[in-house]
Design a protein around this motif. Structure first.
Motif, short mmCIF file in Angstrom:
data_model
loop_
_atom_site.label_atom_id
_atom_site.label_comp_id
_atom_site.label_asym_id
_atom_site.label_seq_id
_atom_site.Cartn_x
_atom_site.Cartn_y
_atom_site.Cartn_z
N THR A 21 0.07 -52.36 33.57
CA THR A 21 -1.05 -52.59 34.49
C THR A 21 -1.78 -53.85 34.06
OG1 THR A 21 -2.81 -51.46 33.27
CG2 THR A 21 -1.34 -50.07 34.61
N SER A 24 -7.55 -54.25 34.95
CA SER A 24 -8.33 -53.32 35.76
C SER A 24 -7.65 -51.98 35.95
CB SER A 24 -8.61 -53.94 37.14
OG SER A 24 -7.41 -53.99 37.91
N GLY A 25 -6.39 -51.88 35.47
CA GLY A 25 -5.66 -50.63 35.63
C GLY A 25 -4.74 -50.59 36.84
N THR A 26 -4.57 -51.72 37.52
CA THR A 26 -3.66 -51.78 38.68
C THR A 26 -2.23 -51.92 38.19
OG1 THR A 26 -5.38 -52.84 40.00
CG2 THR A 26 -3.11 -53.02 40.80
N ASP A 48 -1.23 -49.85 42.97
CA ASP A 48 -2.23 -48.78 42.99
C ASP A 48 -2.83 -48.65 41.59
OD1 ASP A 48 -3.77 -46.80 43.97
OD2 ASP A 48 -2.19 -45.29 44.10
N TYR A 49 -3.98 -47.96 41.49
CA TYR A 49 -4.60 -47.72 40.20
C TYR A 49 -3.90 -46.57 39.50
CZ TYR A 49 -8.50 -50.77 41.47
OH TYR A 49 -9.27 -51.84 41.81
#
Length: 475
Positions: A21, A24-26, A48-49
């Motif tokens: 990722t 930001s965690g994407t 997506d997260y």
């Protein structure tokens, strides 16, 4: 096979889930093993997260513990999380993660292992300790709340019970419960959150478009938390000042979800920095589940009460409602005179309409008449459907002139041309009025039955006089 192809094959077929990722965690890359674990397609996961794949408790842990530790330490090892699968089942996993700074932009590399067997084994080993340390306390909270929930008859009472139970479970300094209200008139304004229970600093109403944590929790439909005042300032900007003035340095907010609909939010504020543990979220989740069931029961009881007191066809109050209402307005009030008027309305020509259009067409006309009557009376007057084509209007605090004015407006409203398939068919109303002037000592000298009977007799006098008119009787 080239080295590049070999490494790619190793990535895709590795015996554990591999996910990359951005900061930001994407999700930027994912292997086949993780897709199989998550029961998801590559298109669903990429972009997506990663946090969206986690169960509620793990979302909070991911955001408040795992990510901050990654940012500060650069790696985490054997973090236990729960994946929420598409069928709503849970897959327990262990996660190792490291921040990779070799790329152009820092990436987070996750290795995810199916921990079902290990987690089950550990749970068995720790079962006795957990039972002794937390299960008993949790059970007491849930049992006490269940007893109090059973007595709740309104949303405000429900909010009070939920808030106090949440306070016991978390030691929060401030707790509030909001339920989603109706959208604004005209549909142009967003809906509101209406306070069911809260401390002094809680706003009575919040717009769903507000930047408040409560509103954002409802919009997202997921738990929201901040573990420190600095995190609150970073995330909520200007709103953080209001929380500071309320002496809140950390908070958690959980959506109240009924089926697939977010119907409210539980907010717990803390006067010092606080990291929310998953077990605390679990307790609050159980309390919320109880509250949702109770709210359904309250709504059903209110609906049943409404249906028992209102006409199914028109939605107007019915005869049973009328009896209770007249009993109240005829009670002794004070020493002044108090005039009450009843208008007995019977439709002229409705039988011909019903014969011409059938019962369905007749029902549509009755609904239109009901709407016209409601529009014609004064604010505070009550229109009741007695049955068939008979209606009764209760007017409190009237005199002869004002109640005759109501009768004239009602007659004019009924005479107006009908719409739809009834257009061109004549309709009017014969109206009987009984006006009770009250007594000097404030005690009723006429009963509800007498006033209704007199209005009914006056209505028949209007019928005999040629219909489409009113007759007044003063008691």
């Amino acid at each position: 096979m080239s080295n590049t192809d070999a490494w790619r094959e190793l990535f895709l077929r590795a015996p554990c889930g591999l996910v990359s990722t951005d900061s930001s965690g994407t999700v930027t890359a994912v292997n086949d093993t993780f897709l199989q674990m998550a029961a998801a397609s590559r298109d669903d996961v990429l972009g997506d997260y990663l946090m969206r794949r986690l169960a509620n408790g793990s979302k909070l842990f991911f955001e408040t513990r795992l990510m901050p530790e990654l940012r500060s330490q650069g790696r985490v090892q054997e973090v236990a999380l729960d994946l929420l699968l598409p069928d709503r089942s849970i897959l327990s996993v262990f996660v190792n993660a490291v921040v990779d700074t070799a790329a152009d932009e820092p990436l987070i590399r996750f290795a995810i292992f199916d921990a079902t067997g290990r987690r089950n084994y550990e749970r068995e080993l720790l079962g006795a300790r957990r039972t002794a340390e937390s299960s008993e306390a949790r059970l007491r909270i849930l049992q006490r709340a269940a007893t109090q929930f059973a007595a709740a008859a309104t949303e405000k009472e429900l909010g009070s019970v939920l808030a106090e139970a949440a306070r016991s479970a978390t030691d929060a300094s401030q707790v509030s419960v909001y339920f989603v209200g109706d959208p604004g008139e005209g549909g142009g304004r967003p809906g509101e959150l209406v306070l069911a229970f809260g401390d002094r600093s809680s706003s009575e109403r919040l717009s769903l478009a507000d930047d408040a944590p409560e509103a954002e929790t409802v919009r997202l439909g997921t738990p929201l938390s901040c573990a420190s005042a600095s995190e609150i300032r970073e995330r909520f900007g200007a709103r953080a000042e209001a929380l500071r003035l309320a002496r809140i340095e950390a908070f958690m907010a959980l959506p109240i979800v009924d089926g697939s609909e977010v119907v409210g939010v539980l907010f717990c504020g803390f006067g010092r920095p606080r990291t929310i543990e998953p077990k605390t979220v679990d307790v609050l989740g159980s309390l919320i589940d109880q509250a949702v069931v109770v709210r359904q029961r309250i709504a059903l009881q209110q609906l049943m009460q409404f249906q028992s007191l209102h006409d199914a066809l028109t939605g107007l109050p019915n005869r049973l409602y009328l009896q209770g209402m007249l009993a109240r307005v005829l009670e002794p009030v004070d020493s002044r005179r108090r005039a009450i008027g009843l208008l007995f309305v019977d439709l002229d020509g409705f039988k011909a309409i019903n014969d011409a259009l059938g019962h369905r067409g007749g029902d549509l006309v009755l609904r239109e008449v009901s709407s016209r009557l409601t529009d014609a009376v004064r604010l505070g007057d009550t229109v009741v459907r007695l049955g068939g084509d008979e209606f009764l209007i209760v007017c409190d605090d009237v005199d002869a002139d004002s109640i005759v004015g109501v009768a004239l407006r009602v007659g004019e409203a009924i005479r107006s041309p009908l719409g739809g398939s009834a257009h061109g068919l004549p309709l009017s109303a014969s109206i009987g009025i009984s006006l009770y002037r009250g007594s000097d000592d404030g005690h009723a000298t006429a009963t509800a039955d007498v006033l209704i009977r007199l209005a009914d007799e006056a209505m028949y006098e209007s019928k005999r006089g040629g219909k489409d008119r009113h007759t007044l009787v003063v008691v």
